[in-house]
Design a protein around this motif. Structure first.
Motif, PDB file in Angstrom:
ATOM      1  N   GLU A  28     -17.182  64.082 -44.064  1.00 56.39           N
ATOM      2  CA  GLU A  28     -17.195  64.002 -45.530  1.00 56.39           C
ATOM      3  C   GLU A  28     -17.722  65.282 -46.168  1.00 56.39           C
ATOM      4  O   GLU A  28     -17.281  65.669 -47.250  1.00 56.39           O
ATOM      5  CB  GLU A  28     -18.033  62.807 -45.982  1.00 56.39           C
ATOM      6  CG  GLU A  28     -17.386  61.473 -45.688  1.00 56.39           C
ATOM      7  CD  GLU A  28     -18.275  60.284 -46.020  1.00 56.39           C
ATOM      8  OE1 GLU A  28     -19.303  60.457 -46.720  1.00 56.39           O
ATOM      9  OE2 GLU A  28     -17.942  59.173 -45.569  1.00 56.39           O
ATOM     10  N   ALA A  29     -18.655  65.956 -45.486  1.00 52.76           N
ATOM     11  CA  ALA A  29     -19.232  67.190 -46.019  1.00 52.76           C
ATOM     12  C   ALA A  29     -18.354  68.410 -45.751  1.00 52.76           C
ATOM     13  O   ALA A  29     -18.668  69.510 -46.209  1.00 52.76           O
ATOM     14  CB  ALA A  29     -20.621  67.410 -45.420  1.00 52.76           C
ATOM     15  N   GLY A  30     -17.271  68.229 -44.987  1.00 50.73           N
ATOM     16  CA  GLY A  30     -16.357  69.333 -44.751  1.00 50.73           C
ATOM     17  C   GLY A  30     -16.645  70.171 -43.516  1.00 50.73           C
ATOM     18  O   GLY A  30     -16.118  71.278 -43.389  1.00 50.73           O
ATOM     19  N   PHE A  31     -17.450  69.654 -42.601  1.00 51.60           N
ATOM     20  CA  PHE A  31     -17.726  70.385 -41.364  1.00 51.60           C
ATOM     21  C   PHE A  31     -16.459  70.436 -40.513  1.00 51.60           C
ATOM     22  O   PHE A  31     -15.693  69.468 -40.462  1.00 51.60           O
ATOM     23  CB  PHE A  31     -18.821  69.690 -40.558  1.00 51.60           C
ATOM     24  CG  PHE A  31     -20.214  69.949 -41.042  1.00 51.60           C
ATOM     25  CD1 PHE A  31     -21.172  70.495 -40.194  1.00 51.60           C
ATOM     26  CD2 PHE A  31     -20.596  69.631 -42.343  1.00 51.60           C
ATOM     27  CE1 PHE A  31     -22.461  70.723 -40.639  1.00 51.60           C
ATOM     28  CE2 PHE A  31     -21.881  69.849 -42.789  1.00 51.60           C
ATOM     29  CZ  PHE A  31     -22.822  70.399 -41.940  1.00 51.60           C
ATOM     30  N   HIS A  32     -16.245  71.554 -39.817  1.00 58.60           N
ATOM     31  CA  HIS A  32     -15.103  71.637 -38.902  1.00 58.60           C
ATOM     32  C   HIS A  32     -15.506  71.281 -37.477  1.00 58.60           C
ATOM     33  O   HIS A  32     -14.659  70.914 -36.661  1.00 58.60           O
ATOM     34  CB  HIS A  32     -14.457  73.026 -38.929  1.00 58.60           C
ATOM     35  CG  HIS A  32     -15.316  74.117 -38.388  1.00 58.60           C
ATOM     36  ND1 HIS A  32     -15.456  74.368 -37.046  1.00 58.60           N
ATOM     37  CD2 HIS A  32     -16.088  75.030 -39.024  1.00 58.60           C
ATOM     38  CE1 HIS A  32     -16.273  75.388 -36.875  1.00 58.60           C
ATOM     39  NE2 HIS A  32     -16.671  75.797 -38.058  1.00 58.60           N
ATOM     40  N   SER A  33     -16.807  71.375 -37.160  1.00 48.48           N
ATOM     41  CA  SER A  33     -17.271  70.976 -35.827  1.00 48.48           C
ATOM     42  C   SER A  33     -18.711  70.503 -35.902  1.00 48.48           C
ATOM     43  O   SER A  33     -19.475  70.881 -36.793  1.00 48.48           O
ATOM     44  CB  SER A  33     -17.121  72.121 -34.822  1.00 48.48           C
ATOM     45  OG  SER A  33     -17.817  73.266 -35.236  1.00 48.48           O
ATOM     46  N   TYR A  34     -19.046  69.658 -34.922  1.00 48.91           N
ATOM     47  CA  TYR A  34     -20.359  69.015 -34.916  1.00 48.91           C
ATOM     48  C   TYR A  34     -20.741  68.712 -33.472  1.00 48.91           C
ATOM     49  O   TYR A  34     -19.906  68.287 -32.676  1.00 48.91           O
ATOM     50  CB  TYR A  34     -20.296  67.716 -35.722  1.00 48.91           C
ATOM     51  CG  TYR A  34     -21.583  66.950 -35.792  1.00 48.91           C
ATOM     52  CD1 TYR A  34     -22.674  67.447 -36.489  1.00 48.91           C
ATOM     53  CD2 TYR A  34     -21.716  65.711 -35.169  1.00 48.91           C
ATOM     54  CE1 TYR A  34     -23.862  66.729 -36.563  1.00 48.91           C
ATOM     55  CE2 TYR A  34     -22.893  64.990 -35.245  1.00 48.91           C
ATOM     56  CZ  TYR A  34     -23.962  65.509 -35.939  1.00 48.91           C
ATOM     57  OH  TYR A  34     -25.122  64.805 -36.016  1.00 48.91           O
ATOM     58  N   GLY A  35     -21.998  68.928 -33.148  1.00 50.18           N
ATOM     59  CA  GLY A  35     -22.487  68.638 -31.806  1.00 50.18           C
ATOM     60  C   GLY A  35     -23.674  67.697 -31.817  1.00 50.18           C
ATOM     61  O   GLY A  35     -24.584  67.823 -32.642  1.00 50.18           O
ATOM     62  N   ILE A  36     -23.642  66.745 -30.920  1.00 50.10           N
ATOM     63  CA  ILE A  36     -24.744  65.808 -30.725  1.00 50.10           C
ATOM     64  C   ILE A  36     -25.487  66.263 -29.484  1.00 50.10           C
ATOM     65  O   ILE A  36     -24.892  66.439 -28.423  1.00 50.10           O
ATOM     66  CB  ILE A  36     -24.224  64.370 -30.546  1.00 50.10           C
ATOM     67  CG1 ILE A  36     -23.389  63.963 -31.765  1.00 50.10           C
ATOM     68  CG2 ILE A  36     -25.385  63.397 -30.304  1.00 50.10           C
ATOM     69  CD1 ILE A  36     -22.539  62.746 -31.543  1.00 50.10           C
ATOM     70  N   SER A  37     -26.775  66.493 -29.616  1.00 55.25           N
ATOM     71  CA  SER A  37     -27.560  67.059 -28.508  1.00 55.25           C
ATOM     72  C   SER A  37     -28.866  66.296 -28.331  1.00 55.25           C
ATOM     73  O   SER A  37     -29.948  66.824 -28.564  1.00 55.25           O
ATOM     74  CB  SER A  37     -27.841  68.538 -28.774  1.00 55.25           C
ATOM     75  OG  SER A  37     -28.462  68.698 -30.040  1.00 55.25           O
ATOM     76  N   SER A  38     -28.748  65.057 -27.923  1.00 55.55           N
ATOM     77  CA  SER A  38     -29.933  64.220 -27.747  1.00 55.55           C
ATOM     78  C   SER A  38     -30.905  64.831 -26.743  1.00 55.55           C
ATOM     79  O   SER A  38     -30.498  65.565 -25.843  1.00 55.55           O
ATOM     80  CB  SER A  38     -29.528  62.821 -27.272  1.00 55.55           C
ATOM     81  OG  SER A  38     -28.898  62.124 -28.315  1.00 55.55           O
ATOM     82  N   HIS A  39     -32.176  64.510 -26.917  1.00 56.79           N
ATOM     83  CA  HIS A  39     -33.182  64.937 -25.940  1.00 56.79           C
ATOM     84  C   HIS A  39     -32.845  64.294 -24.602  1.00 56.79           C
ATOM     85  O   HIS A  39     -32.645  63.079 -24.529  1.00 56.79           O
ATOM     86  CB  HIS A  39     -34.587  64.487 -26.364  1.00 56.79           C
ATOM     87  CG  HIS A  39     -35.089  65.158 -27.595  1.00 56.79           C
ATOM     88  ND1 HIS A  39     -35.583  66.440 -27.594  1.00 56.79           N
ATOM     89  CD2 HIS A  39     -35.169  64.725 -28.867  1.00 56.79           C
ATOM     90  CE1 HIS A  39     -35.961  66.770 -28.811  1.00 56.79           C
ATOM     91  NE2 HIS A  39     -35.721  65.743 -29.616  1.00 56.79           N
ATOM     92  N   SER A  40     -32.770  65.092 -23.557  1.00 58.12           N
ATOM     93  CA  SER A  40     -32.403  64.575 -22.236  1.00 58.12           C
ATOM     94  C   SER A  40     -33.502  63.677 -21.673  1.00 58.12           C
ATOM     95  O   SER A  40     -34.655  63.721 -22.126  1.00 58.12           O
ATOM     96  CB  SER A  40     -32.160  65.728 -21.273  1.00 58.12           C
ATOM     97  OG  SER A  40     -33.385  66.357 -20.948  1.00 58.12           O
ATOM     98  N   PRO A  41     -33.147  62.878 -20.656  1.00 56.75           N
ATOM     99  CA  PRO A  41     -34.178  62.082 -19.989  1.00 56.75           C
ATOM    100  C   PRO A  41     -35.247  62.997 -19.376  1.00 56.75           C
ATOM    101  O   PRO A  41     -34.974  64.133 -19.005  1.00 56.75           O
ATOM    102  CB  PRO A  41     -33.407  61.357 -18.878  1.00 56.75           C
ATOM    103  CG  PRO A  41     -32.000  61.353 -19.322  1.00 56.75           C
ATOM    104  CD  PRO A  41     -31.823  62.622 -20.092  1.00 56.75           C
ATOM    105  N   LEU A  42     -36.420  62.462 -19.279  1.00 52.26           N
ATOM    106  CA  LEU A  42     -37.536  63.145 -18.629  1.00 52.26           C
ATOM    107  C   LEU A  42     -37.927  62.335 -17.395  1.00 52.26           C
ATOM    108  O   LEU A  42     -37.513  61.191 -17.256  1.00 52.26           O
ATOM    109  CB  LEU A  42     -38.720  63.255 -19.602  1.00 52.26           C
ATOM    110  CG  LEU A  42     -38.485  64.201 -20.783  1.00 52.26           C
ATOM    111  CD1 LEU A  42     -39.543  63.988 -21.855  1.00 52.26           C
ATOM    112  CD2 LEU A  42     -38.469  65.645 -20.318  1.00 52.26           C
ATOM    113  N   PRO A  43     -38.731  62.897 -16.523  1.00 52.56           N
ATOM    114  CA  PRO A  43     -39.117  62.151 -15.319  1.00 52.56           C
ATOM    115  C   PRO A  43     -40.130  61.042 -15.603  1.00 52.56           C
ATOM    116  O   PRO A  43     -40.656  60.425 -14.690  1.00 52.56           O
ATOM    117  CB  PRO A  43     -39.696  63.229 -14.396  1.00 52.56           C
ATOM    118  CG  PRO A  43     -40.120  64.326 -15.296  1.00 52.56           C
ATOM    119  CD  PRO A  43     -39.198  64.280 -16.483  1.00 52.56           C
TER     120      PRO A  43
END
Length: 95
Positions: A28-43
């Motif tokens: 809706e905001a007009g972005f052409h690309s977007y990335g989701i980068s969740s915090h990875s699992p930890l031990p």
């Protein structure tokens, strides 16, 4: 204007909404690309990082969203991996 971002968190980690809500908002905001980068699992378990047991669901959700919104936005998925020591970091086999 060239709108994109590749660093965001959804409710799989410490984000406050489902990934699809963010994808819709960026379209809706007009972005052409977007990335989701969740915090990875930890031990160890935390309330801010992706749980090991949810990694497959996280990756499947990104795949689903990529297919659903194909042609509207380039969607990327990844993980923000913490380097703790030589035993835990991006080179660990888990990643």
């Amino acid at each position: 204007m060239d709108l994109c971002t590749y660093h965001s968190h959804c409710d799989f980690c410490d984000g406050k909404a489902p990934a699809e809500d963010f994808v819709k908002a960026t379209i809706e905001a007009g972005f052409h690309s977007y990335g989701i980068s969740s915090h990875s699992p930890l031990p160890f378990e935390t309330r801010w990082s992706l749980s090991k047991r949810n990694v497959e669901a996280y990756l499947m959700e990104i795949k689903r969203l990529r297919e659903k919104y194909a042609g509207q936005i380039e969607l990327y998925g990844g993980m923000e991996i913490d380097y703790l020591n030589d035993d835990w970091g991006p080179a660990v086999e888990d990643f």
